[in-house]
Write a protein that holds these residues in place. Sequence first.
Motif, PDB file in Angstrom:
ATOM      1  N   MET A  10       0.856  -1.174   0.000  1.00 46.80           N
ATOM      2  CA  MET A  10       0.000   0.000   0.000  1.00 46.80           C
ATOM      3  C   MET A  10       0.901   1.236   0.000  1.00 46.80           C
ATOM      4  O   MET A  10       1.780   1.365   0.840  1.00 46.80           O
ATOM      5  CB  MET A  10      -0.878  -0.018   1.250  1.00 46.80           C
ATOM      6  N   ILE A  11       0.654   2.129  -0.958  1.00 43.39           N
ATOM      7  CA  ILE A  11       1.505   3.304  -1.113  1.00 43.39           C
ATOM      8  C   ILE A  11       0.676   4.572  -0.879  1.00 43.39           C
ATOM      9  O   ILE A  11      -0.430   4.714  -1.397  1.00 43.39           O
ATOM     10  CB  ILE A  11       2.095   3.389  -2.536  1.00 43.39           C
ATOM     11  N   CYS A  12       1.255   5.497  -0.104  1.00 43.66           N
ATOM     12  CA  CYS A  12       0.658   6.817   0.073  1.00 43.66           C
ATOM     13  C   CYS A  12       1.610   7.864  -0.490  1.00 43.66           C
ATOM     14  O   CYS A  12       2.817   7.647  -0.560  1.00 43.66           O
ATOM     15  CB  CYS A  12       0.384   7.099   1.547  1.00 43.66           C
ATOM     16  N   ASP A  13       1.056   8.979  -0.904  1.00 48.22           N
ATOM     17  CA  ASP A  13       1.844  10.038  -1.520  1.00 48.22           C
ATOM     18  C   ASP A  13       1.762  11.299  -0.674  1.00 48.22           C
ATOM     19  O   ASP A  13       0.689  11.880  -0.491  1.00 48.22           O
ATOM     20  CB  ASP A  13       1.318  10.316  -2.932  1.00 48.22           C
ATOM     21  N   ALA A  14       2.926  11.714  -0.120  1.00 49.23           N
ATOM     22  CA  ALA A  14       2.966  12.926   0.692  1.00 49.23           C
ATOM     23  C   ALA A  14       3.006  14.185  -0.174  1.00 49.23           C
ATOM     24  O   ALA A  14       2.900  15.300   0.344  1.00 49.23           O
ATOM     25  CB  ALA A  14       4.172  12.897   1.626  1.00 49.23           C
ATOM     26  N   LYS A  15       3.221  14.030  -1.472  1.00 50.89           N
ATOM     27  CA  LYS A  15       3.159  15.117  -2.452  1.00 50.89           C
ATOM     28  C   LYS A  15       4.133  16.266  -2.172  1.00 50.89           C
ATOM     29  O   LYS A  15       3.870  17.408  -2.519  1.00 50.89           O
ATOM     30  CB  LYS A  15       1.723  15.659  -2.540  1.00 50.89           C
ATOM     31  N   GLY A  16       5.256  15.941  -1.535  1.00 49.64           N
ATOM     32  CA  GLY A  16       6.270  16.959  -1.301  1.00 49.64           C
ATOM     33  C   GLY A  16       5.904  17.999  -0.274  1.00 49.64           C
ATOM     34  O   GLY A  16       6.540  19.054  -0.207  1.00 49.64           O
ATOM     35  N   ARG A  17       4.912  17.744   0.541  1.00 50.95           N
ATOM     36  CA  ARG A  17       4.514  18.706   1.574  1.00 50.95           C
ATOM     37  C   ARG A  17       5.435  18.586   2.783  1.00 50.95           C
ATOM     38  O   ARG A  17       5.841  17.490   3.168  1.00 50.95           O
ATOM     39  CB  ARG A  17       3.071  18.461   2.027  1.00 50.95           C
ATOM     40  N   ALA A  18       5.754  19.695   3.396  1.00 55.98           N
ATOM     41  CA  ALA A  18       6.495  19.691   4.656  1.00 55.98           C
ATOM     42  C   ALA A  18       5.522  19.297   5.758  1.00 55.98           C
ATOM     43  O   ALA A  18       4.599  20.047   6.072  1.00 55.98           O
ATOM     44  CB  ALA A  18       7.097  21.066   4.920  1.00 55.98           C
ATOM     45  N   ASP A  19       5.718  18.128   6.335  1.00 61.65           N
ATOM     46  CA  ASP A  19       4.756  17.619   7.305  1.00 61.65           C
ATOM     47  C   ASP A  19       5.480  16.687   8.264  1.00 61.65           C
ATOM     48  O   ASP A  19       6.400  15.969   7.870  1.00 61.65           O
ATOM     49  CB  ASP A  19       3.631  16.866   6.592  1.00 61.65           C
ATOM     50  N   GLY A  33      -3.181  -4.656  -6.245  1.00 63.28           N
ATOM     51  CA  GLY A  33      -4.082  -4.997  -7.331  1.00 63.28           C
ATOM     52  C   GLY A  33      -4.607  -3.819  -8.112  1.00 63.28           C
ATOM     53  O   GLY A  33      -5.254  -3.993  -9.147  1.00 63.28           O
ATOM     54  N   GLN A  34      -4.325  -2.601  -7.650  1.00 57.01           N
ATOM     55  CA  GLN A  34      -4.821  -1.404  -8.338  1.00 57.01           C
ATOM     56  C   GLN A  34      -3.907  -1.057  -9.512  1.00 57.01           C
ATOM     57  O   GLN A  34      -2.719  -1.376  -9.512  1.00 57.01           O
ATOM     58  CB  GLN A  34      -4.871  -0.232  -7.357  1.00 57.01           C
ATOM     59  N   GLY A  35      -4.464  -0.401 -10.508  1.00 58.49           N
ATOM     60  CA  GLY A  35      -3.695  -0.002 -11.674  1.00 58.49           C
ATOM     61  C   GLY A  35      -2.642   1.042 -11.355  1.00 58.49           C
ATOM     62  O   GLY A  35      -2.611   1.600 -10.255  1.00 58.49           O
ATOM     63  N   ALA A  36      -1.800   1.318 -12.351  1.00 54.60           N
ATOM     64  CA  ALA A  36      -0.674   2.225 -12.157  1.00 54.60           C
ATOM     65  C   ALA A  36      -1.143   3.638 -11.819  1.00 54.60           C
ATOM     66  O   ALA A  36      -2.207   4.089 -12.241  1.00 54.60           O
ATOM     67  CB  ALA A  36       0.194   2.249 -13.409  1.00 54.60           C
ATOM     68  N   SER A  37      -0.301   4.324 -11.049  1.00 51.22           N
ATOM     69  CA  SER A  37      -0.542   5.713 -10.677  1.00 51.22           C
ATOM     70  C   SER A  37       0.115   6.631 -11.712  1.00 51.22           C
ATOM     71  O   SER A  37       0.978   6.211 -12.489  1.00 51.22           O
ATOM     72  CB  SER A  37       0.049   5.984  -9.287  1.00 51.22           C
ATOM     73  N   ALA A  38      -0.266   7.894 -11.701  1.00 47.70           N
ATOM     74  CA  ALA A  38       0.392   8.877 -12.560  1.00 47.70           C
ATOM     75  C   ALA A  38       1.714   9.345 -11.955  1.00 47.70           C
ATOM     76  O   ALA A  38       2.479  10.052 -12.602  1.00 47.70           O
ATOM     77  CB  ALA A  38      -0.531  10.074 -12.775  1.00 47.70           C
ATOM     78  N   VAL A  39       1.994   8.936 -10.725  1.00 44.03           N
ATOM     79  CA  VAL A  39       3.220   9.345 -10.022  1.00 44.03           C
ATOM     80  C   VAL A  39       4.248   8.225 -10.106  1.00 44.03           C
ATOM     81  O   VAL A  39       4.015   7.115  -9.617  1.00 44.03           O
ATOM     82  CB  VAL A  39       2.907   9.686  -8.549  1.00 44.03           C
ATOM     83  N   VAL A  65       5.360   6.396  -6.846  1.00 44.20           N
ATOM     84  CA  VAL A  65       4.341   5.465  -6.341  1.00 44.20           C
ATOM     85  C   VAL A  65       4.477   4.115  -7.034  1.00 44.20           C
ATOM     86  O   VAL A  65       4.515   3.060  -6.392  1.00 44.20           O
ATOM     87  CB  VAL A  65       2.930   6.040  -6.550  1.00 44.20           C
ATOM     88  N   ASN A  66       4.556   4.142  -8.350  1.00 50.73           N
ATOM     89  CA  ASN A  66       4.661   2.890  -9.105  1.00 50.73           C
ATOM     90  C   ASN A  66       5.973   2.170  -8.834  1.00 50.73           C
ATOM     91  O   ASN A  66       6.015   0.931  -8.764  1.00 50.73           O
ATOM     92  CB  ASN A  66       4.527   3.170 -10.612  1.00 50.73           C
ATOM     93  N   ASN A  67       7.052   2.926  -8.671  1.00 48.20           N
ATOM     94  CA  ASN A  67       8.349   2.298  -8.407  1.00 48.20           C
ATOM     95  C   ASN A  67       8.349   1.550  -7.086  1.00 48.20           C
ATOM     96  O   ASN A  67       8.793   0.399  -7.005  1.00 48.20           O
ATOM     97  CB  ASN A  67       9.456   3.349  -8.424  1.00 48.20           C
ATOM     98  N   VAL A  68       7.863   2.196  -6.034  1.00 48.01           N
ATOM     99  CA  VAL A  68       7.833   1.517  -4.744  1.00 48.01           C
ATOM    100  C   VAL A  68       6.913   0.298  -4.803  1.00 48.01           C
ATOM    101  O   VAL A  68       7.245  -0.777  -4.286  1.00 48.01           O
ATOM    102  CB  VAL A  68       7.394   2.486  -3.624  1.00 48.01           C
TER     103      VAL A  68
END
Length: 325
Positions: free
Chosen positions: A1-10, A27-33, A36-39
């Motif tokens: 399971m991958i989450c995207d922090a989107k470069g935010r300072a957090d 099982g989900q299709g590829a992301s536009a990021v 995300v797909n690499n991990v």
Amino acid sequence: MICDAKGRADVSWTCAGKRAAYARVEGQGASAVGDVNNVYDFFGDTADAYAGYAGVDLTRLIGVDYHDGKGRALRAAVRVCPQGYEGEWLCPYGGAFWDNGDVEEFVFGAGMATDDIAGRELTHAVISRTSKVGGAYQSAAINQGLSEAWGEIVDLTNGSKDDTPVNRWKIGEGSARGVFGDMRNPGAYGQPDKMTSDKWFGGSLFTSSDFGIDPFAVNSGVFDKAFYLVTDGDMFNGYTIVVSAWRRRRRSSGLCRTCSRRGRTTTMSSSRCRWRAGRTSVGPARTSARTTADRSTRPSAPPRWTRTPASVRRKTSATARPASR
């Protein structure tokens, strides 16, 4: 399971679909990021390597369930900007680490999701679960060396596009930082290749000023060199290390058999190929995704590896999460 922090300072990016939204689940299709797909892919490659070579289900061993309806999974956050020790935001963050505190996730800075780095960080978690090898001094060097060895196993066998002769044994090729280590020639990056090397660190204290790379792991170059020698053979320290004829046959026959995986041609053992052929999903029976991430980071110089220091693990409040390797 991958989450995207989107470069935010957090200070928090726990992959539970809240502050860091789910970007891709099993099982989900590829992301536009791309990160995300690499991990997603490289966690799958590493899980396959552990299952095929060691009979280990990584999700069962090191996965975590946040009770978010997704079940036990390997969880990671990408494009993370953690906070450094001086309160500065490290953005972009040129590192990756396994957060072995309360959240038990994997964290990647932008562009740091490569196959060897992913395999390395997952192995840090495996070592923590299966041994008492620690994160300081020579114990840390063994920890780092073994993790880099597994990362390179994944790198050499998953058929990724950067698996070229020039990149063989390099660490971090394809990452935003570029190559930052060489298992064939550790000295090129300030690491020893033997205990009598002038680069060997035998001091009583490790400080960040001692080396440009993570000081706790500097002596892992000895392990890296040994792993290279027993795999490829070479002349070293007055000796000629010869790869046995049996191993050469294995490498040129069974170990070089190819299988198709997600559109890529992958090199692996014949038995592992047969094992994979009977599977219908990316990993052995698992309940959910195969990814993970969260929490702190480390100082400005991007670290080489990812164990969270004990002093950091004790400070896990949601409001102040210090930097980690």
